[in-house]
Design a protein around this motif. Sequence first.
Motif, PDB file in Angstrom:
ATOM      1  N   SER A 246      41.122  54.585  43.103  1.00 62.01           N
ATOM      2  CA  SER A 246      40.939  53.179  43.449  1.00 62.01           C
ATOM      3  C   SER A 246      40.395  52.985  44.861  1.00 62.01           C
ATOM      4  O   SER A 246      40.026  51.890  45.231  1.00 62.01           O
ATOM      5  CB  SER A 246      42.264  52.435  43.302  1.00 62.01           C
TER       6      SER A 246
ATOM      7  N   SER B  12      34.516  52.376  45.616  1.00 63.46           N
ATOM      8  CA  SER B  12      33.898  51.253  44.933  1.00 63.46           C
ATOM      9  C   SER B  12      32.414  51.554  44.783  1.00 63.46           C
ATOM     10  O   SER B  12      31.827  52.243  45.615  1.00 63.46           O
ATOM     11  CB  SER B  12      34.094  49.989  45.770  1.00 63.46           C
TER      12      SER B  12
ATOM     13  N   THR C 116      28.361  50.002  43.413  1.00 61.19           N
ATOM     14  CA  THR C 116      27.514  48.870  43.087  1.00 61.19           C
ATOM     15  C   THR C 116      26.094  49.374  42.863  1.00 61.19           C
ATOM     16  O   THR C 116      25.720  50.432  43.372  1.00 61.19           O
ATOM     17  CB  THR C 116      27.544  47.804  44.205  1.00 61.19           C
TER      18      THR C 116
ATOM     19  N   ARG D 281      27.979  54.097  46.327  1.00 59.38           N
ATOM     20  CA  ARG D 281      29.429  54.293  46.196  1.00 59.38           C
ATOM     21  C   ARG D 281      29.990  54.632  47.574  1.00 59.38           C
ATOM     22  O   ARG D 281      29.411  55.428  48.294  1.00 59.38           O
ATOM     23  CB  ARG D 281      29.698  55.420  45.209  1.00 59.38           C
TER      24      ARG D 281
ATOM     25  N   SER E 147      38.582  46.975  51.942  1.00 63.90           N
ATOM     26  CA  SER E 147      38.208  45.613  51.552  1.00 63.90           C
ATOM     27  C   SER E 147      37.678  44.850  52.770  1.00 63.90           C
ATOM     28  O   SER E 147      38.125  45.066  53.894  1.00 63.90           O
ATOM     29  CB  SER E 147      39.425  44.874  50.992  1.00 63.90           C
TER      30      SER E 147
ATOM     31  N   LYS F 277      32.406  44.077  50.762  1.00 64.78           N
ATOM     32  CA  LYS F 277      33.362  44.518  49.739  1.00 64.78           C
ATOM     33  C   LYS F 277      34.463  43.458  49.631  1.00 64.78           C
ATOM     34  O   LYS F 277      35.571  43.627  50.135  1.00 64.78           O
ATOM     35  CB  LYS F 277      33.936  45.876  50.147  1.00 64.78           C
TER      36      LYS F 277
ATOM     37  N   HIS G 180      40.052  45.375  42.365  1.00 61.97           N
ATOM     38  CA  HIS G 180      40.130  46.715  41.790  1.00 61.97           C
ATOM     39  C   HIS G 180      41.555  46.903  41.271  1.00 61.97           C
ATOM     40  O   HIS G 180      42.506  47.027  42.044  1.00 61.97           O
ATOM     41  CB  HIS G 180      39.795  47.763  42.853  1.00 61.97           C
TER      42      HIS G 180
ATOM     43  N   TRP H 235      42.195  48.778  49.669  1.00 60.50           N
ATOM     44  CA  TRP H 235      41.004  48.915  48.821  1.00 60.50           C
ATOM     45  C   TRP H 235      41.068  48.024  47.583  1.00 60.50           C
ATOM     46  O   TRP H 235      40.431  48.298  46.580  1.00 60.50           O
ATOM     47  CB  TRP H 235      40.844  50.376  48.385  1.00 60.50           C
TER      48      TRP H 235
ATOM     49  N   GLU I  76      36.479  45.079  45.570  1.00 58.79           N
ATOM     50  CA  GLU I  76      35.290  45.904  45.334  1.00 58.79           C
ATOM     51  C   GLU I  76      34.032  45.112  45.647  1.00 58.79           C
ATOM     52  O   GLU I  76      34.063  43.903  45.847  1.00 58.79           O
ATOM     53  CB  GLU I  76      35.227  46.328  43.859  1.00 58.79           C
TER      54      GLU I  76
ATOM     55  N   SER J 226      29.136  44.012  41.181  1.00 59.55           N
ATOM     56  CA  SER J 226      28.610  45.145  40.416  1.00 59.55           C
ATOM     57  C   SER J 226      27.111  45.366  40.624  1.00 59.55           C
ATOM     58  O   SER J 226      26.616  46.472  40.437  1.00 59.55           O
ATOM     59  CB  SER J 226      28.903  44.959  38.927  1.00 59.55           C
TER      60      SER J 226
END
Length: 164
Positions: free
Chosen positions: A19, A22, A24, A50, A55, A77, A82, A98, A101, A104
């Motif tokens: 986790s 993250s 995108t 990645r 966060s 982020k 998540h 974290w 995320e 996408s």
Amino acid sequence: MHRTARFLYILLVAITLASCSSKTMITSSPSGAKLYVDGNMVGKTPYKHRDAKASFSKTFIRMEMPGYETLNAEIVKDDDVHVGAVIGGFFFLIPWIWALEYDSNYHYELQPVSPDHPEWELQQANRPKSKVERLIELKALLDQGILTQEEFEKEKKKILEEDD
């Protein structure tokens, strides 16, 4: 029961560690732009990014493509929750860092460089000349008497026989 507890603990740790990262997708129109992430060239668009930033972290991106204005942007982020980090946060607290995320997908439209843009002359000077442009220049040299008809025909033939 001891095995089951160990398995659950390992599973929980694995979810927690997974986790922390993250991802995108960064895309552009047109695609194939050079992509810089936090100042480092990472490839061309489309690009799957990645990282394991916390966060609300910002990631700075720059896209460059000949004939288009340089694009500078940042992605933050702060979009999606998540689930793995939330679950891990209940047990370890630290994964809450974290819990968010990236979106996408981030898509950017590159803008063509216009004649009044500072990069216009530089990009035009560095652009390879087309066959037609080179033939026009060659004809001008013939008209000015710099080339003979024979030299002109020889150079013209070379240009016309080149692969596109």
